[in-house]
Design an enzyme around this catalytic site. Structure first.
Site, short mmCIF file in Angstrom:
data_model
loop_
_atom_site.label_atom_id
_atom_site.label_comp_id
_atom_site.label_asym_id
_atom_site.label_seq_id
_atom_site.Cartn_x
_atom_site.Cartn_y
_atom_site.Cartn_z
N HIS A 162 -0.35 -50.28 20.96
CA HIS A 162 0.28 -48.96 20.74
C HIS A 162 -0.59 -48.19 19.77
CE1 HIS A 162 1.56 -50.08 16.70
NE2 HIS A 162 2.13 -51.18 17.20
N ASP A 287 9.51 -70.23 20.96
CA ASP A 287 8.82 -71.31 20.26
C ASP A 287 9.43 -71.50 18.88
OD1 ASP A 287 6.70 -72.75 18.70
OD2 ASP A 287 5.66 -72.62 20.63
N SER A 302 1.76 -56.72 16.45
CA SER A 302 1.41 -55.86 17.58
C SER A 302 -0.02 -56.12 18.01
CB SER A 302 1.56 -54.39 17.19
OG SER A 302 2.89 -54.07 16.92
#
Length: 337
Positions: A162, A287, A302
């Site tokens: 992003h 996980d 990110s």
């Protein structure tokens, strides 16, 4: 015109086809055959990110300036020139306006992707005898993100998934110069429901990993320095958006010892997209090791690459604030555009 039999006509077509093929450059044929088989090295490394803006971003209006109704300048504008002189730092504005000492100055602004020219009224600060343009601006941004992948042929990296935006205006920052710093120490503030976690780090500003000048809605792109070319890592095939399936996958991310590890995730939802959008999938961290370490998806994660069926298919982009184990991810196709 002489007549040509059907049999001779077919032979002519075959001969012509053979001749054209023989003159077609082999590399073009090869490129056409392999165009959907791009191979990249998935990363998952945390990096410090710093950028200098291209122009300066207006993030606020000085209260002393509000009385001028015809100020012709807005929050979100990018000031690129004053009286024809380039502006890239906040200090540039002060230097130019006080050397000119006019009541009105000509300012070139980038607004909504278009350049416009405005005559802006200055006000004089009687306390220090200086002229002010009457805006608060930002010229630098710093933060933490994750590297998604590296192209060993072009030496280019992709990260974040992003764009880097201004915290006050939400605008995509236009980059003049951007750098990646290698972390010296990494810590994590775990995420909980209603409170996103974050990566915390100390970075060696003398140890620059790479540079970039592209920042758009789908991440940043730049070139790695020669000591960070990762030739020892294996490149894997890109999995295109139409190949992505719901179900098992994994991400690569830096653990508490600053080593890259695999962590299991589930792709819960896939959005039907045939053009770039920043949110392509809903994913869930399953996980237990990563949940114990970070609480799920945290700010700074990110860009963590997603692998499915031995192909890199996307990257983590956003966290669900009320459920940090879940978040959005982007197709790798959109990052590579």
């Amino acid at each position: 015109m002489a007549k040509i039999s059907k049999r001779k006509f077919l032979i002519l077509i075959l001969i012509l086809s053979t001749i054209l093929t023989s003159f077609t450059p082999f590399n073009l044929i090869s490129q056409a055959f392999n165009q959907n088989k791009l191979e990249l090295i998935p990363l998952g490394n945390i990096a410090g990110i710093k950028l200098d803006t291209k122009g300066v971003l207006v993030i606020g209006i000085d209260e002393n300036y509000l009385k001028y109704k015809d100020r012709n300048i807005k929050i979100g504008d990018i000031i690129v020139r004053i009286e024809g002189k380039e502006v890239n730092k906040a200090q540039d504005i002060e230097d130019i306006t006080n050397n000119i000492k006019k009541d009105f100055i000509n300012v070139t602004i980038k607004r909504d992707g278009k350049y416009i020219s405005e005559n802006i009224k200055l006000y004089k600060n009687d306390e220090d005898d200086t002229y002010k343009i009457g805006v608060w601006v930002r010229d630098k941004i710093a933060g933490i993100g994750t590297l998604t992948c590296y192209n060993p042929k072009t030496k280019e990296f992709y990260a974040l998934g992003h764009g880097i935006t201004d915290v006050d205006t939400g605008s995509i920052i236009e980059v003049k110069n951007g750098v990646l710093y290698k972390p010296e120490k990494i810590g994590v503030k775990k995420g909980t429901s209603g409170l996103p976690g974050e990566i915390i780090g100390d970075f060696d500003k003398e140890n620059i990993m790479g540079e970039f000048n592209r920042n758009d809605h789908f991440g940043i792109k730049g070139t790695m320095n020669s000591k960070y070319i990762w030739n020892n890592l294996k490149a894997i095939e890109v999995g295109h958006y139409y190949e992505v399936k719901k179900g098992d996958a994994y991400i690569l991310f830096t653990d508490e010892n600053n080593r890259i590890r695999k962590y299991k995730i589930q792709i819960k939802k896939i959005f039907n997209q045939n053009k770039p959008k920043s949110k392509s999938m809903v994913v869930e961290i399953v996980d237990k090791n990563l949940i114990n370490y970070t609480g799920g998806i945290v700010q700074g994660m990110s860009g963590a690459p997603i692998i499915q069926n031995d192909k890199i298919i996307g990257a983590i982009t956003h966290v669900f604030v009320n459920d940090p184990k879940k978040g959005y991810a982007i197709f790798i196709d959109w990052m590579l555009k």
